[in-house]
Structures are given as C-alpha cells and as structure tokens.
Design an enzyme around this catalytic site. Structure first.
Site, PDB file in Angstrom:
ATOM      1  N   ASP A  27      30.555  37.525  34.932  1.00 32.27           N
ATOM      2  CA  ASP A  27      30.098  36.275  34.320  1.00 32.27           C
ATOM      3  C   ASP A  27      30.024  35.108  35.286  1.00 32.27           C
ATOM      4  O   ASP A  27      29.551  34.041  34.923  1.00 32.27           O
ATOM      5  CB  ASP A  27      31.045  35.896  33.162  1.00 32.27           C
ATOM      6  CG  ASP A  27      30.905  36.851  32.001  1.00 32.27           C
ATOM      7  OD1 ASP A  27      29.767  37.212  31.686  1.00 32.27           O
ATOM      8  OD2 ASP A  27      31.931  37.247  31.432  1.00 32.27           O
ATOM      9  N   HIS A  64      39.944  39.991  35.931  1.00 33.40           N
ATOM     10  CA  HIS A  64      39.521  41.069  35.034  1.00 33.40           C
ATOM     11  C   HIS A  64      40.719  41.949  34.733  1.00 33.40           C
ATOM     12  O   HIS A  64      41.573  42.148  35.595  1.00 33.40           O
ATOM     13  CB  HIS A  64      38.414  41.907  35.698  1.00 33.40           C
ATOM     14  CG  HIS A  64      37.630  42.699  34.713  1.00 33.40           C
ATOM     15  ND1 HIS A  64      38.030  43.937  34.292  1.00 33.40           N
ATOM     16  CD2 HIS A  64      36.491  42.396  34.046  1.00 33.40           C
ATOM     17  CE1 HIS A  64      37.155  44.379  33.404  1.00 33.40           C
ATOM     18  NE2 HIS A  64      36.213  43.470  33.231  1.00 33.40           N
ATOM     19  N   HIS A 114      35.909  36.910  26.932  1.00 32.73           N
ATOM     20  CA  HIS A 114      35.075  38.119  27.056  1.00 32.73           C
ATOM     21  C   HIS A 114      33.661  37.636  27.400  1.00 32.73           C
ATOM     22  O   HIS A 114      33.473  36.958  28.402  1.00 32.73           O
ATOM     23  CB  HIS A 114      35.180  38.890  25.736  1.00 32.73           C
ATOM     24  CG  HIS A 114      34.643  40.292  25.740  1.00 32.73           C
ATOM     25  ND1 HIS A 114      34.163  40.920  26.856  1.00 32.73           N
ATOM     26  CD2 HIS A 114      34.511  41.196  24.729  1.00 32.73           C
ATOM     27  CE1 HIS A 114      33.756  42.140  26.539  1.00 32.73           C
ATOM     28  NE2 HIS A 114      33.955  42.336  25.251  1.00 32.73           N
TER      29      HIS A 114
HETATM   30  N1  CMC Z   1      42.221  31.903  36.478  1.00 36.79           N
HETATM   31  C1  CMC Z   1      43.494  31.645  36.828  1.00 36.79           C
HETATM   32  N2  CMC Z   1      44.507  32.501  36.675  1.00 36.79           N
HETATM   33  C2  CMC Z   1      44.218  33.677  36.129  1.00 36.79           C
HETATM   34  C3  CMC Z   1      42.910  34.028  35.729  1.00 36.79           C
HETATM   35  C4  CMC Z   1      41.892  33.074  35.939  1.00 36.79           C
HETATM   36  N3  CMC Z   1      40.629  33.345  35.580  1.00 36.79           N
HETATM   37  N4  CMC Z   1      42.904  35.270  35.208  1.00 36.79           N
HETATM   38  C5  CMC Z   1      44.184  35.699  35.270  1.00 36.79           C
HETATM   39  N5  CMC Z   1      44.967  34.732  35.828  1.00 36.79           N
HETATM   40  C6  CMC Z   1      46.398  34.837  36.132  1.00 36.79           C
HETATM   41  C7  CMC Z   1      47.236  34.690  34.889  1.00 36.79           C
HETATM   42  O1  CMC Z   1      47.577  33.354  34.623  1.00 36.79           O
HETATM   43  C8  CMC Z   1      48.420  35.557  35.236  1.00 36.79           C
HETATM   44  O2  CMC Z   1      49.234  34.829  36.112  1.00 36.79           O
HETATM   45  P1  CMC Z   1      50.835  34.969  36.001  1.00 36.79           P
HETATM   46  O3  CMC Z   1      51.135  36.393  36.381  1.00 36.79           O
HETATM   47  O4  CMC Z   1      51.377  33.970  36.946  1.00 36.79           O
HETATM   48  O5  CMC Z   1      51.188  34.673  34.566  1.00 36.79           O
HETATM   49  C9  CMC Z   1      47.812  36.694  36.039  1.00 36.79           C
HETATM   50  O6  CMC Z   1      46.627  36.138  36.629  1.00 36.79           O
HETATM   51  C10 CMC Z   1      47.456  37.920  35.208  1.00 36.79           C
HETATM   52  O7  CMC Z   1      46.659  37.466  34.131  1.00 36.79           O
HETATM   53  P2  CMC Z   1      46.576  38.181  32.722  1.00 36.79           P
HETATM   54  O8  CMC Z   1      46.325  37.138  31.684  1.00 36.79           O
HETATM   55  O9  CMC Z   1      47.772  39.069  32.538  1.00 36.79           O
HETATM   56  O10 CMC Z   1      45.322  39.083  32.923  1.00 36.79           O
HETATM   57  P3  CMC Z   1      44.517  39.814  31.792  1.00 36.79           P
HETATM   58  O11 CMC Z   1      44.194  41.146  32.315  1.00 36.79           O
HETATM   59  O12 CMC Z   1      45.215  39.757  30.491  1.00 36.79           O
HETATM   60  O13 CMC Z   1      43.203  38.907  31.638  1.00 36.79           O
HETATM   61  C11 CMC Z   1      41.037  38.088  31.732  1.00 36.79           C
HETATM   62  C12 CMC Z   1      41.951  39.278  32.036  1.00 36.79           C
HETATM   63  C13 CMC Z   1      39.578  38.463  32.063  1.00 36.79           C
HETATM   64  C14 CMC Z   1      41.102  37.736  30.256  1.00 36.79           C
HETATM   65  C15 CMC Z   1      41.484  36.877  32.606  1.00 36.79           C
HETATM   66  O14 CMC Z   1      41.386  37.192  33.978  1.00 36.79           O
HETATM   67  C16 CMC Z   1      40.720  35.605  32.294  1.00 36.79           C
HETATM   68  O15 CMC Z   1      41.081  34.874  31.360  1.00 36.79           O
HETATM   69  N6  CMC Z   1      39.600  35.315  33.054  1.00 36.79           N
HETATM   70  C17 CMC Z   1      38.788  34.153  32.765  1.00 36.79           C
HETATM   71  C18 CMC Z   1      37.809  34.501  31.655  1.00 36.79           C
HETATM   72  C19 CMC Z   1      36.714  35.416  32.120  1.00 36.79           C
HETATM   73  O16 CMC Z   1      36.104  35.207  33.166  1.00 36.79           O
HETATM   74  N7  CMC Z   1      36.408  36.439  31.302  1.00 36.79           N
HETATM   75  C20 CMC Z   1      35.342  37.384  31.582  1.00 36.79           C
HETATM   76  C21 CMC Z   1      35.861  38.741  31.877  1.00 36.79           C
HETATM   77  S1  CMC Z   1      34.623  39.831  32.603  1.00 36.79           S
HETATM   78  C22 CMC Z   1      33.403  40.000  31.415  1.00 36.79           C
HETATM   79  C23 CMC Z   1      33.841  40.780  30.250  1.00 36.79           C
HETATM   80  O17 CMC Z   1      34.095  41.974  30.375  1.00 36.79           O
HETATM   81  O18 CMC Z   1      33.909  40.190  29.173  1.00 36.79           O
END
Ligand code: CMC
Length: 428
Positions: free
Chosen positions: A363, A307, A268
C-alpha cells in the site's frame, strides 16, 4: 530414530503426552487430552490474532515472509506481473492451472458478458448520500446482489457456483465505478464489451461526453499489473472473513460482502488511502524526520509500512515502485512521491524500523499511482477489492471442497464473573 511427534510433559500432573506432528504443525484439538482431572475441559491454545495458528490447508498462495517471496500456485509474482494478465491470474487462482487458449477465451468471454448490473441495483445506489464512502456502497451492493440471485445459495451445485464466480468478478468493477459516479452526481456509464477488463473499468469511471472513450494504454496496463499484485495474499484478515463467514454456508455474495468489510479497515486494504492522508499531513520532505520521531514515540503508525508476514521488503511493493515510474512518465510525477521516498529512505535506515523488520508494503506506493491517474482517495480500497475478489473466491472454493469443512467457531478463555445473583433495578 526421529519420530514425527511432539512429547509434552504437563508439569501440573507430571503426565507426558505424545502428539502427532504433520507439516511441522500439531492439531490444536490434540491438546484437549491434556487435563488436570477427568472433569477438566482440556488444554487449549491462545492465539487472539491467529499469529501462529493455521486455520486451513491451502494450495493457492505461498508466502515466505522472511525472504520476501510470493507465489500463486507455484508461479512467482514477479513472473505473473511481467508476463500474465489479471484475468489469467484470476483463473489460475480459482482453478489451479494457467488456462489453455480456449479456456482463457471462454473465461474472458464469461467475465465480459456478466458485467452489467440489474437496474434495481442502480436505484439502490441512488439511495446513498452524495458523500457515501465507495467501500460502504460496495459492501452493501455486493450483499444486495445475493437477493437478485437466489440460486446462489446452492453452493454445492457446481454450475451455480461457477455462475456466481463469473458474476462477482465481472460486476465488481461496475459496482465500484457506479459508486464513484454516484459521489460525483454523474450519470452511470454502462459496461463496454469491446474493452478489456481494466479498459472497461476506466471507461465506466471516467467517460464524460466523448463519443468514444479510449483508455490510456499505459494506465490500463499499470492497473492490470496492480490488479495482479492484489489478487490474493493467502490467509489475511479479509480472506479469513471470507472463509469464516463462508463456513456457515451462505451464498458467496454475502461472504464476499463480509470480506470487503474486513478489507475496508486502515490496517488492511484501507492503508492505501491512509498513506495519502499521512503524506498530505507531512506536507514536505523537511518535515519527515519530525514525523518519524512521533512514530517512534508511539503516537501513530507509519502507514504502508510493516506486515504480519513479510519481515523483508514486500515483493509487491518492489514491483509497484517500478510501475510508479512508468505511470508518472505519462501522468507527471505525483508531488507526494518525494515525501514518500524520503520516508522510506529514513525509515529503512532507522534502528526502530530495522529492528522490527518494518518495510514498505503493497500500500505504500499504490495510492500515489492511483492519485496521479486522477482516481480519488476514497476509491483506492475499491481498487484493492476488485482484484482481491478473485482471491476470496478461490479461498472460498477451496474451503467448500475441503473434507474438513466445518463452521468456524473459535473458543474463548472466559475471564468474567463466575456466578452472580440478579439484583432488581430498584435495589441497585
Ligand atoms: N509503524 C510503526 N510501528 C509499527 C508499524 C508501523 N507501520 N507496524 C508495526 N509496528 C511496530 C509495532 O508498534 C510493534 O512495536 P513494539 O514491538 O515495540 O510494540 C511492532 O512493530 C510489531 O507490530 P505488530 O502490531 O505486532 O505487528 P502486526 O503483525 O500485528 O501488524 C500491520 C501488521 C500491517 C497491521 C502493522 O504493521 C501496521 O499497522 N502497518 C500499518 C498499516 C498498513 O500499512 N497496513 C497494510 C498492510 S499490507 C496490505 C494488506 O495486506 O492489507
């Protein structure tokens, strides 16, 4: 004729159920009538990360994740970032309308005159180790504020609510700045009512021995815009913490402390700090392809990318990229920028990221800007928490006035042992 209902046929029993649809949504409790037999608990929906569950009705923030649209109370983020100020946006989030001149002046006056903190809070901060993380200090000191304002418990008293809102928004920069000064062993700098919200924050962070601290106007403006971009983002992890904790009706300081804790995590608000760690680890542009390969192999995530809601370029990231250029003209370019741009270029062209609709989020560039302003990495997430306090409080206010307010209490699917006889220790 089309009806606003959903018909569900339970193939276990052959029975059909007609369930009302409102706002393209069904009420989860309407599923409970679906039973195999009378003794059955009834059907639930399973959604461990709230991926498809609306936990409230809200009129604060609208996001269209597919199109990359963000609006507060109907106003596009681009217009607010260009034409408004953070304190005006905070007012808009909390009260639903842009303030008229007199309302704005009163609002700014109230915020400006509640920035000082009790001397005992300073003593409390002194108890932290020199290397305590500012977010840990922020969580604790915000929670501690509740002990200074016992009337804050009167959450249905409008006057008390109003006062705690002034105090929380006003004191967050002071607490964050004091936590920074604490880690450096520098004397705390008291708030200055002659400065703007951001100018005062900069002074509390950076003033050394100069008689008069003058904030750099480019940096002051850039942080104000960054604060606007971070002010609210509907039902994210920390807003959900605010509402969930707030639903048991504690004072707003306790609920805000919970929200700050939720923000702290690297998935986050902690991502802005994690991005810089990642760019440092990559070290140079040449190492980007190898790093992307490791991400694609699932070793780790590309921080600042992806996201839950945006499946397009985060509109906040677009604005931040522009601010970065303005700030770098004043501060000099952050050497990590080239690595970030290369990462973005390669990722946006790579099938792995394209297929999953992973774009830079808020971010990705914000940490680079903060770093070039001389703000240490450990402070980055506090710069997210300060403006987001306005959003959390707006979510909290809306929740308290919701006729459907009830304590948040999810269900579970129990998958543990059915029944076991206790075995005394000596016999195990
Ligand atoms: N790098 C590589 N792969 C990713 C990433 C990433 N940053 N984000 C998602 N994926 C992949 C993930 O591995 C999955 O792949 P697969 O379908 O093959 O398993 C797919 O994309 C869907 O991911 P998810 O985990 O289901 O997505 P989510 O909606 O649960 O997660 C998130 C959202 C923001 C937690 C995630 O994108 C992430 O960990 N990003 C990096 C951390 C980050 O930048 N966070 C800040 C978010 S914006 C500011 C805020 O609001 O806090």
């Amino acid at each position: 004729m089309a009806k606003d209902t959903l018909t569900i046929t339970d193939n276990r029993t052959g029975r059909a159920y007609e369930i009302p649809v409102e706002n393209d949504t069904i009420r989860a409790t309407d599923l409970r009538q679906i039973k195999v037999n009378e003794g059955d608990f009834g059907m639930m929906s399973y959604d461990p990360s709230f991926s498809n569950t609306a936990a409230c009705k809200s009129s604060i923030t609208f996001i269209d994740g597919e199109k990359g649209v963000l609006k507060h109370r109907g106003y596009p983020i681009e217009q607010l970032a260009e034409r408004s100020t953070f304190l005006e946006v905070a007012y808009l989030l909390l009260y639903g309308e842009l303030p008229k001149k007199r309302e704005y002046e009163k609002w700014v006056h109230e915020i400006t005159h509640h920035t000082i903190i009790h001397e005992k809070i300073k003593k409390f901060m002194d108890g932290f180790r020199y290397d305590a993380h500012p977010m840990g200090m922020l969580i604790s000191t915000v929670a501690a504020l509740s002990t200074f304002y016992p009337e804050a418990k009167d959450i249905f008293d409008e006057k008390s609510r109003e006062m705690q809102i002034y105090r929380l928004i006003a004191k967050m920069p002071t607490l964050a700045a004091f936590s920074y000064r604490h880690t450096l062993g520098l004397p705390y700098v008291y708030p200055d009512n002659d400065l703007s919200y951001v100018g005062n924050f900069l002074k509390m962070l950076f003033r050394m021995t100069e008689a008069k601290y003058e904030p750099n106007p480019v940096i002051e403006k850039a942080i104000d815009v960054l604060f606007i971009l971070h002010a609210d983002h509907e039902q994210n992890c920390s807003a959900n913490a605010m509402r969930s904790v707030g639903s048991s009706q504690p004072d707003p300081y306790s609920a805000t402390a919970a929200a700050i804790a939720a923000l702290y995590g690297p998935l986050h608000g902690g991502a802005n700090e994690a991005v810089i760690h990642m760019l440092n680890e990559i070290g140079s542009k040449e190492n980007v392809p190898a790093f992307i390969k490791r991400i694609k192999e699932g070793e780790f995530r590309l921080m600042g990318f992806g996201h839950r809601v945006y499946k397009a370029y985060d509109p906040r990231a677009k604005i931040i990229k522009q601010i970065a250029h303005d700030v770098f003209e004043t501060t000099g370019k952050n050497p990590l920028l080239d690595i970030a741009l290369e990462l973005e270029k390669i990722a946006l062209d790579d099938d792995y990221f394209v297929k999953r609709k992973l774009y830079p989020n808020v971010d990705f560039y914000s940490g680079l800007i903060y770093q070039s302003m001389g703000i240490p990495m450990s402070m980055f997430t506090t710069l997210f928490a300060i403006p987001r306090t306005a959003g959390w409080l707006a979510q909290w206010l809306e929740m308290l006035d919701d006729q459907e307010l009830k304590i948040a209490r999810p269900r579970q699917i129990y998958i543990g042992p059915k029944m076991r006889e206790y075995i005394p220790l000596q016999e195990r």
